[in-house]
Design an enzyme around this catalytic site. Structure first.
Site, mmCIF file in Angstrom:
data_model
loop_
_atom_site.group_PDB
_atom_site.id
_atom_site.type_symbol
_atom_site.label_atom_id
_atom_site.label_comp_id
_atom_site.label_asym_id
_atom_site.label_seq_id
_atom_site.Cartn_x
_atom_site.Cartn_y
_atom_site.Cartn_z
ATOM 1 N N ASN A 10 0.849 -1.020 0.064
ATOM 2 C CA ASN A 10 -0.095 0.016 -0.026
ATOM 3 C C ASN A 10 0.848 1.440 0.001
ATOM 4 O OD1 ASN A 10 -1.363 2.148 0.916
ATOM 5 N ND2 ASN A 10 -3.073 1.107 1.785
ATOM 6 N N ASP A 12 -0.132 4.546 -0.057
ATOM 7 C CA ASP A 12 -1.120 5.635 0.246
ATOM 8 C C ASP A 12 0.131 6.722 1.008
ATOM 9 O OD1 ASP A 12 -3.287 4.490 -0.476
ATOM 10 O OD2 ASP A 12 -3.958 4.089 1.478
ATOM 11 N N HIS A 13 0.909 6.369 1.899
ATOM 12 C CA HIS A 13 1.475 7.172 2.709
ATOM 13 C C HIS A 13 2.664 7.813 2.074
ATOM 14 C CE1 HIS A 13 -1.198 6.671 5.724
ATOM 15 N NE2 HIS A 13 -1.128 5.241 5.708
ATOM 16 N N ARG A 21 3.718 18.708 1.748
ATOM 17 C CA ARG A 21 4.273 20.111 0.974
ATOM 18 C C ARG A 21 3.608 20.564 -0.036
ATOM 19 N NH1 ARG A 21 9.637 21.651 2.655
ATOM 20 N NH2 ARG A 21 9.373 21.577 4.768
ATOM 21 N N HIS A 46 -5.631 3.774 -1.742
ATOM 22 C CA HIS A 46 -7.105 3.827 -1.197
ATOM 23 C C HIS A 46 -7.334 5.524 -1.589
ATOM 24 C CE1 HIS A 46 -9.690 4.457 2.726
ATOM 25 N NE2 HIS A 46 -10.408 4.847 1.774
ATOM 26 N N ARG A 48 -9.415 8.351 -0.804
ATOM 27 C CA ARG A 48 -10.253 8.787 0.113
ATOM 28 C C ARG A 48 -11.080 9.692 -0.325
ATOM 29 N NH1 ARG A 48 -8.755 6.764 5.524
ATOM 30 N NH2 ARG A 48 -10.509 8.182 6.226
ATOM 31 N N ARG A 52 -7.078 12.981 0.947
ATOM 32 C CA ARG A 52 -6.033 13.379 1.852
ATOM 33 C C ARG A 52 -4.635 12.924 1.468
ATOM 34 N NH1 ARG A 52 -7.452 10.282 7.407
ATOM 35 N NH2 ARG A 52 -9.526 11.185 7.071
ATOM 36 N N GLU A 73 -8.843 0.693 -3.005
ATOM 37 C CA GLU A 73 -9.613 0.723 -1.850
ATOM 38 C C GLU A 73 -10.344 1.786 -1.906
ATOM 39 O OE1 GLU A 73 -7.347 0.806 1.744
ATOM 40 O OE2 GLU A 73 -6.424 -0.853 1.145
ATOM 41 N N THR A 103 -6.883 6.804 10.108
ATOM 42 C CA THR A 103 -6.780 5.713 9.362
ATOM 43 C C THR A 103 -8.430 4.918 9.403
ATOM 44 O OG1 THR A 103 -5.621 3.783 8.830
ATOM 45 C CG2 THR A 103 -5.916 4.023 10.906
ATOM 46 N N THR A 104 -8.397 3.672 8.609
ATOM 47 C CA THR A 104 -9.493 2.876 8.436
ATOM 48 C C THR A 104 -9.668 2.069 9.815
ATOM 49 O OG1 THR A 104 -8.999 2.563 6.059
ATOM 50 C CG2 THR A 104 -10.795 1.518 7.186
ATOM 51 N N GLU A 154 -11.315 -9.215 3.320
ATOM 52 C CA GLU A 154 -9.964 -8.844 3.840
ATOM 53 C C GLU A 154 -10.337 -8.544 5.169
ATOM 54 O OE1 GLU A 154 -7.526 -6.324 1.913
ATOM 55 O OE2 GLU A 154 -6.460 -5.542 3.585
ATOM 56 N N HIS A 197 -3.739 -4.471 7.695
ATOM 57 C CA HIS A 197 -4.097 -3.325 8.553
ATOM 58 C C HIS A 197 -2.984 -3.385 9.768
ATOM 59 C CE1 HIS A 197 -5.232 0.587 10.248
ATOM 60 N NE2 HIS A 197 -5.945 0.826 9.214
ATOM 61 N N GLY A 198 -1.894 -2.337 9.876
ATOM 62 C CA GLY A 198 -1.048 -2.240 10.940
ATOM 63 C C GLY A 198 -0.048 -3.561 10.998
ATOM 64 N N HIS A 220 1.708 1.240 5.843
ATOM 65 C CA HIS A 220 2.261 2.202 6.707
ATOM 66 C C HIS A 220 3.651 1.956 7.412
ATOM 67 C CE1 HIS A 220 2.689 4.376 10.718
ATOM 68 N NE2 HIS A 220 2.405 5.581 9.711
#
Ligand code: PXP
Length: 247
Positions: A10, A12-13, A21, A46, A48, A52, A73, A103-104, A154, A197-198, A220
């Site tokens: 993933n 996303d981050h 920035r 994802h 969103r 974001r 996602e 987060t989700t 999932e 997740h996590g 993440h």
């Protein structure tokens, strides 16, 4: 059953850092291509509702650039359904979304929204997308996901990972047992089982060891770890741990 679960990375981050920035770097598509070269089996992003992190343009570019499958996602909204039907990604994962969350936070409430969700996912399936539903390890939700025609669930591993991180080991072991039992239960209904997740290097192996788990989606921690050792070595270490767990 494959010898090891697929790893979906993933990204996303990477977009979270870019957006801090407001410019073009770091580019999540570049990270996705690097992850692909490192051997990721898929890329997860994802989009969103508040944009974001991942943007519409990122999805456009990921669809054009990737050779591995994109797991898109999204929340079950009309806007997202239109976007998914336009791009027709390999997979669509329906997740709950609250604007105020970081987060989700939990799984989707499928049982209470069965009718709406059955109608919602039907066109996505007709368009050829593999639809998965992000849910807690809860039998009622799994049965509902099966009834609405999802091919994949999932399982949300967040509660298990949080309990581990906070040193609540009895809770962690209870959460892990629920994930184990519900993986087997979902598999017995004919659902393909994914999890995520996590997850970190410390928590991935017990979940990767479940024989029913076909895919792990991890973001993440890997993006954070990439700061210290680079994205490719970070992914390779995760793959090694996943393979070791399944061996
Ligand atoms: N799977 C789903 C359905 C998610 O929503 C997320 C977070 O976007 C992940 C996996 C990855 O979670 P993490 O970034 O904590 O590894």
């Amino acid at each position: 059953m494959t010898s090891r679960p697929r790893l979906g990375v993933n990204i996303d981050h990477v977009a979270t850092v870019r957006n801090a920035r407001g410019g073009d770097v770091p580019d999540p598509v570049r990270a996705a291509l690097l992850a692909e070269q490192a051997g990721a089996d898929g890329i997860t992003a994802h989009l969103r509702e508040d944009r974001r992190h991942i943007s519409d343009d990122d999805i456009e570019r990921l669809m054009a650039a990737l050779t591995v499958p994109l797991n898109f996602e999204m929340a079950a909204t009309d806007e997202m359904q239109k976007i998914a039907l336009r791009h027709k990604p390999h997979a669509v994962c329906i997740v709950p979304e609250k604007r105020e969350e970081r987060t989700t936070e939990g799984g989707l409430e499928v049982a209470r929204e069965e009718n709406r969700l059955a109608h919602y996912i039907a066109p996505l399936r007709e368009a050829g997308c593999r639809v998965s539903i992000f849910i807690a390890a809860d039998m009622r939700q799994i049965e509902a996901a099966h009834r609405i025609g999802a091919e994949v669930i999932e399982l949300h591993t967040g509660a298990y990972c949080d309990a581990h991180a906070e040193g609540r080991f009895d809770d962690r072991d209870r959460e892990l047992e629920a994930l184990r039992e519900m993986s087997a239960f979902a598999n017995s209904l004919g659902l393909e089982v994914h999890a995520g997740h996590g997850l970190t290097y410390d928590t991935v192996q017990p979940v990767a060891a479940f024989p029913e788990v076909m895919e792990l989606n991890i973001g993440h921690f890997l993006i954070g770890e990439a700061i210290f050792r680079g994205l490719t070595p970070a992914i390779h270490e995760m793959q090694r741990l996943i393979e070791e767990a399944r061996a």
